[in-house]
Design a protein around this motif. Structure first.
Motif, PDB file in Angstrom:
ATOM      1  N   UNK A 120       8.248  -3.843   8.898  1.00 12.24           N
ATOM      2  CA  UNK A 120       7.500  -4.799   8.088  1.00 12.24           C
ATOM      3  C   UNK A 120       7.082  -4.171   6.763  1.00 12.24           C
ATOM      4  N   UNK A 121       6.602  -2.944   6.818  1.00  9.50           N
ATOM      5  CA  UNK A 121       6.220  -2.225   5.605  1.00  9.50           C
ATOM      6  C   UNK A 121       7.438  -1.982   4.716  1.00  9.50           C
ATOM      7  N   UNK A 122       8.557  -1.652   5.350  1.00 12.77           N
ATOM      8  CA  UNK A 122       9.809  -1.409   4.636  1.00 12.77           C
ATOM      9  C   UNK A 122      10.222  -2.648   3.843  1.00 12.77           C
ATOM     10  N   UNK A 123      10.165  -3.802   4.488  1.00 13.96           N
ATOM     11  CA  UNK A 123      10.534  -5.055   3.841  1.00 13.96           C
ATOM     12  C   UNK A 123       9.642  -5.332   2.636  1.00 13.96           C
ATOM     13  N   UNK A 124       8.355  -5.058   2.782  1.00 11.64           N
ATOM     14  CA  UNK A 124       7.412  -5.377   1.718  1.00 11.64           C
ATOM     15  C   UNK A 124       7.404  -4.355   0.580  1.00 11.64           C
ATOM     16  N   UNK A 125       7.435  -3.054   0.918  1.00  4.95           N
ATOM     17  CA  UNK A 125       7.223  -2.025  -0.094  1.00  4.95           C
ATOM     18  C   UNK A 125       8.463  -1.206  -0.471  1.00  4.95           C
ATOM     19  N   UNK A 170      -6.791  -2.240  -1.363  1.00  3.39           N
ATOM     20  CA  UNK A 170      -6.456  -3.657  -1.246  1.00  3.39           C
ATOM     21  C   UNK A 170      -4.952  -3.903  -1.224  1.00  3.39           C
ATOM     22  N   UNK A 171      -4.179  -2.844  -1.073  1.00  7.75           N
ATOM     23  CA  UNK A 171      -2.715  -2.868  -0.963  1.00  7.75           C
ATOM     24  C   UNK A 171      -2.017  -3.184  -2.287  1.00  7.75           C
ATOM     25  N   UNK A 172      -2.705  -3.001  -3.398  1.00 11.02           N
ATOM     26  CA  UNK A 172      -2.064  -3.145  -4.708  1.00 11.02           C
ATOM     27  C   UNK A 172      -1.310  -1.848  -4.988  1.00 11.02           C
ATOM     28  N   UNK A 173      -0.008  -1.955  -5.242  1.00 10.68           N
ATOM     29  CA  UNK A 173       0.805  -0.772  -5.497  1.00 10.68           C
ATOM     30  C   UNK A 173       0.435  -0.204  -6.863  1.00 10.68           C
ATOM     31  N   UNK A 174       0.084   1.085  -6.855  1.00 12.13           N
ATOM     32  CA  UNK A 174      -0.293   1.778  -8.083  1.00 12.13           C
ATOM     33  C   UNK A 174       0.868   2.579  -8.651  1.00 12.13           C
ATOM     34  N   UNK A 175       1.793   2.978  -7.776  1.00 13.13           N
ATOM     35  CA  UNK A 175       2.947   3.739  -8.224  1.00 13.13           C
ATOM     36  C   UNK A 175       3.851   4.110  -7.070  1.00 13.13           C
ATOM     37  N   UNK A 176       5.099   4.446  -7.413  1.00 11.79           N
ATOM     38  CA  UNK A 176       6.089   4.862  -6.418  1.00 11.79           C
ATOM     39  C   UNK A 176       6.827   6.087  -6.945  1.00 11.79           C
ATOM     40  N   UNK A 177       7.227   6.946  -6.044  1.00 12.55           N
ATOM     41  CA  UNK A 177       8.002   8.120  -6.416  1.00 12.55           C
ATOM     42  C   UNK A 177       8.866   8.551  -5.238  1.00 12.55           C
ATOM     43  N   UNK A 178       9.733   9.473  -5.504  1.00 13.81           N
ATOM     44  CA  UNK A 178      10.597  10.028  -4.462  1.00 13.81           C
ATOM     45  C   UNK A 178      10.309  11.502  -4.281  1.00 13.81           C
ATOM     46  N   UNK A 187       0.791  12.001  -7.968  1.00 15.44           N
ATOM     47  CA  UNK A 187       0.119  10.959  -7.184  1.00 15.44           C
ATOM     48  C   UNK A 187      -1.214  10.587  -7.806  1.00 15.44           C
ATOM     49  N   UNK A 188      -1.961  11.587  -8.262  1.00 14.55           N
ATOM     50  CA  UNK A 188      -3.244  11.311  -8.912  1.00 14.55           C
ATOM     51  C   UNK A 188      -3.061  10.498 -10.193  1.00 14.55           C
ATOM     52  N   UNK A 189      -1.947  10.721 -10.876  1.00 17.27           N
ATOM     53  CA  UNK A 189      -1.657   9.962 -12.092  1.00 17.27           C
ATOM     54  C   UNK A 189      -1.518   8.480 -11.830  1.00 17.27           C
ATOM     55  N   UNK A 190      -1.058   8.112 -10.643  1.00 17.59           N
ATOM     56  CA  UNK A 190      -0.954   6.703 -10.285  1.00 17.59           C
ATOM     57  C   UNK A 190      -2.329   6.087 -10.053  1.00 17.59           C
TER      58      UNK A 190
END
Length: 145
Positions: free
Chosen positions: A98-103, A118-126, A140-143
Motif C-alpha cells: 500500500x505504501x509502495x503504491x502511494x509513495x 501529516x504524511x506530506x512528502x518533503x523530499x525523496x532520495x536514493x 534528509x535534514x535539508x528536506x
C-alpha cells in the motif's frame, strides 16, 4: 559461560539498534505525531537489491546515523524481500504494498521518502555510494527545513 555472556550482549545490543525502526507505518505515524518528528520511509529489497544493502550497511546502520535519527526522525522500513526464508507476514507485506503504491509508483529501490507527521512528502532520495552518514543526514535534514 563467557561465550553465553558475549552472545547475550550481542543480542541485547542488536535489540537496541532495532528499537529505532517502527514495526508498522501506523506506529511510525503515531510516534511522529506524539514527538513532532518527520518520518523517514525507506523502500528496500533487503535480500536482493545491492544498493539497498549498501545503504543499510553504510548509512542507516552506522553509529552516526542511528544516534542522530533517534533524536530527529521516526523510521519505517517498507521491505520487499524475495527469498522465501525472508518473507514478511501477510499483513506487513500488504501494508508495504500500500505504501509502495502511494509513495513509490515508479518502483525505485532504494527509495527514501521524508514526510512530515501529516504524511506530506518533503523530499525523496536514493543512495549515493560516495555519501557519508553525515552527508546523508544533511540531505534528509535539508528536506525538513
Amino acid at each position: 559461560m563467557k561465550r553465553l555472556l558475549i552472545i547475550m550482549a550481542c543480542l541485547w545490543f542488536g535489540s537496541l539498534q532495532a528499537q529505532d525502526w517502527q514495526d508498522s507505518f501506523e506506529d511510525a505515524l503515531a510516534l511522529a505525531n506524539e514527538q513532532n518528528k518527520p518520518v523517514v520511509l525507506v523502500f528496500s529489497g533487503s535480500d536482493w537489491c545491492g544498493p539497498c544493502i549498501r545503504l543499510k550497511r553504510g548509512i542507516l546502520d552506522s553509529e552516526d546515523f542511528s544516534a542522530y535519527a533517534k533524536d530527529h526522525y521516526v523510521l519505517y522500513n517498507a521491505d520487499f524481500p524475495r527469498k522465501k526464508k525472508n518473507q514478511l507476514p501477510e499483513h506487513k507485506l500488504n501494508e508495504n504494498k500500500s505504501l509502495f503504491t502511494e509513495y513509490n509508483p515508479k518502483g525505485y529501490f532504494p527509495l527514501v521518502v521524508v514526510m512530515d507527521k501529516d504524511q506530506k512528502v518533503l523530499g525523496k532520495t536514493g543512495f549515493n555510494r560516495k555519501a557519508s552518514p553525515q552527508d546523508y543526514i544533511a540531505l534528509l535534514d535539508g528536506f525538513v527545513k
